[in-house]
Motif scaffolding. Structure first.
Motif, PDB file in Angstrom:
ATOM      1  N   ASP A 293      85.322 -35.781  -1.768  1.00  0.00           N
ATOM      2  CA  ASP A 293      86.085 -34.947  -2.700  1.00  0.00           C
ATOM      3  C   ASP A 293      86.130 -33.492  -2.235  1.00  0.00           C
ATOM      4  OD1 ASP A 293      86.588 -37.112  -4.334  1.00  0.00           O
ATOM      5  OD2 ASP A 293      84.997 -36.645  -5.772  1.00  0.00           O
ATOM      6  N   ARG A 294      85.015 -32.993  -1.748  1.00  0.00           N
ATOM      7  CA  ARG A 294      84.970 -31.595  -1.326  1.00  0.00           C
ATOM      8  C   ARG A 294      85.868 -31.357  -0.116  1.00  0.00           C
ATOM      9  NH1 ARG A 294      79.495 -28.041   0.133  1.00  0.00           N
ATOM     10  NH2 ARG A 294      80.555 -26.002   0.107  1.00  0.00           N
ATOM     11  N   ILE A 295      85.798 -32.242   0.860  1.00  0.00           N
ATOM     12  CA  ILE A 295      86.616 -32.094   2.060  1.00  0.00           C
ATOM     13  C   ILE A 295      88.097 -32.243   1.737  1.00  0.00           C
ATOM     14  CG2 ILE A 295      87.200 -33.161   4.273  1.00  0.00           C
ATOM     15  CD1 ILE A 295      84.637 -31.631   4.505  1.00  0.00           C
ATOM     16  N   GLU A 296      88.438 -33.260   0.966  1.00  0.00           N
ATOM     17  CA  GLU A 296      89.842 -33.497   0.640  1.00  0.00           C
ATOM     18  C   GLU A 296      90.426 -32.354  -0.184  1.00  0.00           C
ATOM     19  OE1 GLU A 296      92.094 -35.948   1.327  1.00  0.00           O
ATOM     20  OE2 GLU A 296      90.754 -36.942   2.748  1.00  0.00           O
ATOM     21  N   ALA A 297      89.624 -31.757  -1.059  1.00  0.00           N
ATOM     22  CA  ALA A 297      90.110 -30.634  -1.863  1.00  0.00           C
ATOM     23  C   ALA A 297      90.395 -29.407  -1.003  1.00  0.00           C
ATOM     24  CB  ALA A 297      89.080 -30.289  -2.944  1.00  0.00           C
ATOM     25  N   CYS A 298      89.614 -29.229   0.037  1.00  0.00           N
ATOM     26  CA  CYS A 298      89.787 -28.062   0.909  1.00  0.00           C
ATOM     27  C   CYS A 298      90.923 -28.260   1.911  1.00  0.00           C
ATOM     28  CB  CYS A 298      88.482 -27.773   1.646  1.00  0.00           C
ATOM     29  SG  CYS A 298      88.540 -26.270   2.643  1.00  0.00           S
ATOM     30  N   PHE A 299      91.134 -29.516   2.358  1.00  0.00           N
ATOM     31  CA  PHE A 299      92.141 -29.800   3.383  1.00  0.00           C
ATOM     32  C   PHE A 299      93.105 -30.884   2.876  1.00  0.00           C
ATOM     33  CE2 PHE A 299      88.121 -28.648   5.431  1.00  0.00           C
ATOM     34  CZ  PHE A 299      88.502 -27.557   6.202  1.00  0.00           C
ATOM     35  N   PRO A 300      93.840 -30.622   1.792  1.00  0.00           N
ATOM     36  CA  PRO A 300      94.676 -31.670   1.206  1.00  0.00           C
ATOM     37  C   PRO A 300      95.752 -32.168   2.175  1.00  0.00           C
ATOM     38  CG  PRO A 300      95.191 -29.517   0.252  1.00  0.00           C
ATOM     39  CD  PRO A 300      93.961 -29.337   1.078  1.00  0.00           C
ATOM     40  N   GLY A 301      95.754 -33.472   2.402  1.00  0.00           N
ATOM     41  CA  GLY A 301      96.757 -34.079   3.268  1.00  0.00           C
ATOM     42  C   GLY A 301      96.544 -33.876   4.744  1.00  0.00           C
ATOM     43  N   ARG A 302      95.445 -33.224   5.129  1.00  0.00           N
ATOM     44  CA  ARG A 302      95.248 -32.882   6.542  1.00  0.00           C
ATOM     45  C   ARG A 302      94.058 -33.592   7.188  1.00  0.00           C
ATOM     46  NH1 ARG A 302      98.187 -28.978   8.757  1.00  0.00           N
ATOM     47  NH2 ARG A 302      99.514 -27.688   7.435  1.00  0.00           N
ATOM     48  N   VAL A 303      93.369 -34.436   6.452  1.00  0.00           N
ATOM     49  CA  VAL A 303      92.161 -35.073   6.976  1.00  0.00           C
ATOM     50  C   VAL A 303      92.414 -36.548   7.244  1.00  0.00           C
ATOM     51  CG1 VAL A 303      89.723 -35.544   6.588  1.00  0.00           C
ATOM     52  CG2 VAL A 303      90.764 -33.484   5.619  1.00  0.00           C
ATOM     53  N   THR A 304      91.937 -37.014   8.404  1.00  0.00           N
ATOM     54  CA  THR A 304      91.895 -38.444   8.689  1.00  0.00           C
ATOM     55  C   THR A 304      90.442 -38.830   8.909  1.00  0.00           C
ATOM     56  OG1 THR A 304      94.064 -38.354   9.768  1.00  0.00           O
ATOM     57  CG2 THR A 304      92.714 -40.314  10.159  1.00  0.00           C
ATOM     58  N   TRP A 305      90.004 -39.855   8.181  1.00  0.00           N
ATOM     59  CA  TRP A 305      88.640 -40.348   8.275  1.00  0.00           C
ATOM     60  C   TRP A 305      88.644 -41.495   9.281  1.00  0.00           C
ATOM     61  CZ3 TRP A 305      85.071 -37.717   5.183  1.00  0.00           C
ATOM     62  CH2 TRP A 305      85.634 -36.851   4.235  1.00  0.00           C
ATOM     63  N   VAL A 306      88.118 -41.224  10.480  1.00  0.00           N
ATOM     64  CA  VAL A 306      88.188 -42.187  11.580  1.00  0.00           C
ATOM     65  C   VAL A 306      86.902 -43.004  11.627  1.00  0.00           C
ATOM     66  CG1 VAL A 306      88.523 -42.487  14.058  1.00  0.00           C
ATOM     67  CG2 VAL A 306      89.685 -40.613  12.866  1.00  0.00           C
ATOM     68  N   LEU A 307      87.052 -44.313  11.594  1.00  0.00           N
ATOM     69  CA  LEU A 307      85.909 -45.221  11.577  1.00  0.00           C
ATOM     70  C   LEU A 307      85.770 -45.928  12.924  1.00  0.00           C
ATOM     71  CD1 LEU A 307      86.486 -46.828   8.059  1.00  0.00           C
ATOM     72  CD2 LEU A 307      85.347 -44.669   8.649  1.00  0.00           C
ATOM     73  N   CYS A 308      84.539 -45.996  13.418  1.00  0.00           N
ATOM     74  CA  CYS A 308      84.215 -46.686  14.670  1.00  0.00           C
ATOM     75  C   CYS A 308      83.056 -47.640  14.389  1.00  0.00           C
ATOM     76  CB  CYS A 308      83.828 -45.685  15.749  1.00  0.00           C
ATOM     77  SG  CYS A 308      85.019 -44.343  16.018  1.00  0.00           S
ATOM     78  N   PRO A 309      83.273 -48.698  13.631  1.00  0.00           N
ATOM     79  CA  PRO A 309      82.161 -49.470  13.065  1.00  0.00           C
ATOM     80  C   PRO A 309      81.272 -50.169  14.081  1.00  0.00           C
ATOM     81  CG  PRO A 309      84.256 -50.590  12.706  1.00  0.00           C
ATOM     82  CD  PRO A 309      84.588 -49.214  13.203  1.00  0.00           C
ATOM     83  N   ARG A 310      81.840 -50.620  15.178  1.00  0.00           N
ATOM     84  CA  ARG A 310      80.981 -51.328  16.142  1.00  0.00           C
ATOM     85  C   ARG A 310      80.054 -50.368  16.874  1.00  0.00           C
ATOM     86  NH1 ARG A 310      83.124 -55.212  20.184  1.00  0.00           N
ATOM     87  NH2 ARG A 310      84.686 -53.643  20.660  1.00  0.00           N
ATOM     88  N   SER A 311      80.506 -49.147  17.105  1.00  0.00           N
ATOM     89  CA  SER A 311      79.637 -48.135  17.704  1.00  0.00           C
ATOM     90  C   SER A 311      78.485 -47.797  16.768  1.00  0.00           C
ATOM     91  CB  SER A 311      80.446 -46.880  18.023  1.00  0.00           C
ATOM     92  OG  SER A 311      79.609 -45.836  18.475  1.00  0.00           O
ATOM     93  N   ASN A 312      78.782 -47.627  15.481  1.00  0.00           N
ATOM     94  CA  ASN A 312      77.720 -47.339  14.510  1.00  0.00           C
ATOM     95  C   ASN A 312      76.700 -48.460  14.453  1.00  0.00           C
ATOM     96  OD1 ASN A 312      80.396 -46.173  12.445  1.00  0.00           O
ATOM     97  ND2 ASN A 312      79.153 -44.945  13.821  1.00  0.00           N
ATOM     98  N   ASP A 313      77.171 -49.692  14.504  1.00  0.00           N
ATOM     99  CA  ASP A 313      76.262 -50.838  14.495  1.00  0.00           C
ATOM    100  C   ASP A 313      75.430 -50.867  15.772  1.00  0.00           C
ATOM    101  OD1 ASP A 313      75.323 -53.404  13.338  1.00  0.00           O
ATOM    102  OD2 ASP A 313      76.326 -54.269  15.088  1.00  0.00           O
ATOM    103  N   TYR A 314      76.051 -50.559  16.899  1.00  0.00           N
ATOM    104  CA  TYR A 314      75.355 -50.561  18.194  1.00  0.00           C
ATOM    105  C   TYR A 314      74.223 -49.536  18.204  1.00  0.00           C
ATOM    106  CZ  TYR A 314      74.895 -50.605  23.342  1.00  0.00           C
ATOM    107  OH  TYR A 314      74.422 -50.718  24.623  1.00  0.00           O
TER     108      TYR A 314
END
Length: 354
Positions: free
Chosen positions: A233-254
Motif C-alpha cells: 500500500d505504501r509503495i503503490e500510494a507513492c508511485f501510482p501506476g508506475r510499479v511492477t512487482w517482479v516475481l522470480c519464484p524458482r530463484s527464491n526457492d533455490y
C-alpha cells in the motif's frame, strides 16, 4: 459466407499450412535476468539462505575466464530466444554481455547495477553506460537494492538512471528489513566485516525507496518475498501506476526456500511480471517453469504477467506483449496444457515458431 466455409473446409489441403497442438501466445518477457552470471550454474549450492548465497557470489563470480563466460552468455541468450522470450530486463555489472545482447534477436533493456557499501557514487558506471550506448543497447543505471548501498551512492544511482526504469532487488529475505533495526544475518555480516551503514534512519526498505526515488519514476521491484500489505500500500500510494512487482519464484526457492506472496499481490490488484533471475540461483532460464511455480493461478492471468505486464514494465509495450496491430511480437507455442482446467502441467513447454 459460403465461400469462407468452403475455404475453411479445405484449409488442411492448402499449401504451406502448418498445424500445431497448443496455445499460440505472443513473445514472453523475462522481466529480470542476470545474463552475465550464466557461467555460475551449479557453483553455489541451493538452500543455504540469503547471506550464504551472497557470500557464494563473492567467491565464485570469477570462477572461469572471459571465453567461458562469453560462451555461457551466448548459450543462455539462444535458449531464451528458442523458448519464446522476446524481451529481457537484464542486469549488468560490466560489459561482458554487451556483444551478445547487441547481436541478439531479443530486445534487451539493460540495468547497470550499482552496489557496494564502499561505493561513493554512480560515477564508476559512467564508462559502462558509454560502452552500452556504443553497442546500441538501451541501458540505465539503477541501485542494486536498499541494503547494498549507502545513502549518497543510492541517490546518485537514482539520479544517474535517466529515462530507463529503476530495477531494485526488494525484500528478498527477512534480513533486509531486519538490517534497518540493526539485527539479523545481514547486520551480523556487515558487523563482522566492520562495514557501517548510514541508511537505518529510513526505518525500512520501503521507507528508503519512498524517500529516495522521485514519484514520477517507473520502478521494477524484484523478488518481494517478504512484502506485507502495508508495504504494498505504501509503495503503490507513492508511485501510482508506475510499479511492477517482479516475481522470480524458482530463484527464491533455490536460495532460501521462500515463496513470494502471490495471493496478496493478486488481491491488491497490482501489476505483476515474472523473471528467471540467473543461473547462479536457478537451474534453467525457463519462463514456463517460473509460471508453474507460482501455483494455482488462472492460465490467462499468468500469461498476462509473462507478456504484456513484462512489456509494460520494460517500456516496450508498443512493440511486444500482444498481437495488436503494430506489434512486432513473434509467435510462441505453449504446449502440455491441461485443457479441461486450463492450467499448466509438468509437461508444459514454450517454443518459438515465428
Amino acid at each position: 459466407m459460403a465461400e469462407v466455409a468452403v475455404a475453411g473446409d479445405r484449409l488442411d489441403r492448402e499449401a504451406n499450412v502448418e498445424f500445431y497442438s497448443g496455445l499460440l501466445i505472443p513473445d514472453l518477457v523475462d522481466a529480470h535476468c542476470h545474463l552475465e552470471l550464466s557461467h555460475l550454474r551449479g557453483l553455489i549450492p541451493p538452500g543455504g539462505g540469503f547471506t550464504a548465497f551472497v557470500r557464494g557470489m563473492g567467491t565464485t563470480r570469477g570462477a572461469v575466464g572471459p571465453r567461458e563466460r562469453a560462451a555461457a552468455i551466448a548459450r543462455a541468450d539462444e535458449t531464451l530466444w528458442r523458448q519464446g522470450v522476446g524481451a529481457v530486463g537484464d542486469v549488468s555489472n560490466g560489459e561482458s554481455s554487451f556483444a551478445v545482447k547487441a547481436a541478439s534477436r531479443i530486445h534487451y533493456v539493460t540495468f547497470l547495477e550499482l552496489f557496494g557499501l564502499q561505493t561513493a557514487s554512480a560515477d564508476a558506471l559512467a564508462p559502462v553506460a558509454d560502452a552500452a550506448r556504443r553497442c546500441g543497447l538501451r541501458a540505465g543505471i539503477t541501485p542494486h537494492s536498499t541494503y547494498s548501498l549507502n545513502d549518497g551512492a543510492f541517490r546518485s544511482a537514482v539520479q544517474a538512471g535517466g529515462p530507463t526504469p529503476l530495477s531494485i532487488h526488494f525484500m528478498e529475505s527477512p534480513a533486509e528489513a531486519e538490517l534497518f533495526a540493526g539485527r539479523g544475518e545481514l547486520a551480523a555480516w556487515y558487523a563482522e566485516r566492520g562495514t557501517a551503514i548510514d541508511f537505518a534512519s529510513y526505518g525500512s526498505p520501503a521507507g528508503r525507496i519512498v524517500a529516495s526515488v522521485p514519484a514520477d519514476r517507473d520502478l521494477l521491484l524484484i523478488h518481494n518475498c517478504c512484502v506485507t500489505e502495508a508495504v504494498v500500500d505504501r509503495i503503490e500510494a507513492c508511485f501510482p501506476g508506475r510499479v511492477t512487482w517482479v516475481l522470480c519464484p524458482r530463484s527464491n526457492d533455490y536460495i532460501s526456500h521462500l515463496t513470494p506472496p502471490v495471493g496478496l499481490l493478486r488481491r491488491k490488484g497490482v501489476r505483476i511480471a515474472v523473471g528467471t533471475d540467473s543461473l547462479a540461483s536457478n537451474d534453467s532460464l525457463d519462463m514456463v517453469a517460473e509460471l508453474r511455480q507460482l501455483g494455482d493461478v488462472p492460465l490467462e492471468e499468468l500469461l498476462t504477467w509473462a507478456t504484456c505486464n513484462g512489456a509494460r514494465a520494460l517500456g516496450v509495450e508498443r512493440e511486444l506483449g500482444g498481437f495488436e496491430p503494430g506489434s512486432r511480437s513473434g509467435a510462441v507455442l505453449l504446449t502440455g496444457i491441461d485443457w479441461e482446467k486450463m492450467r499448466l502441467t509438468e509437461n508444459s513447454r514454450s517454443e518459438r515458431i515465428l
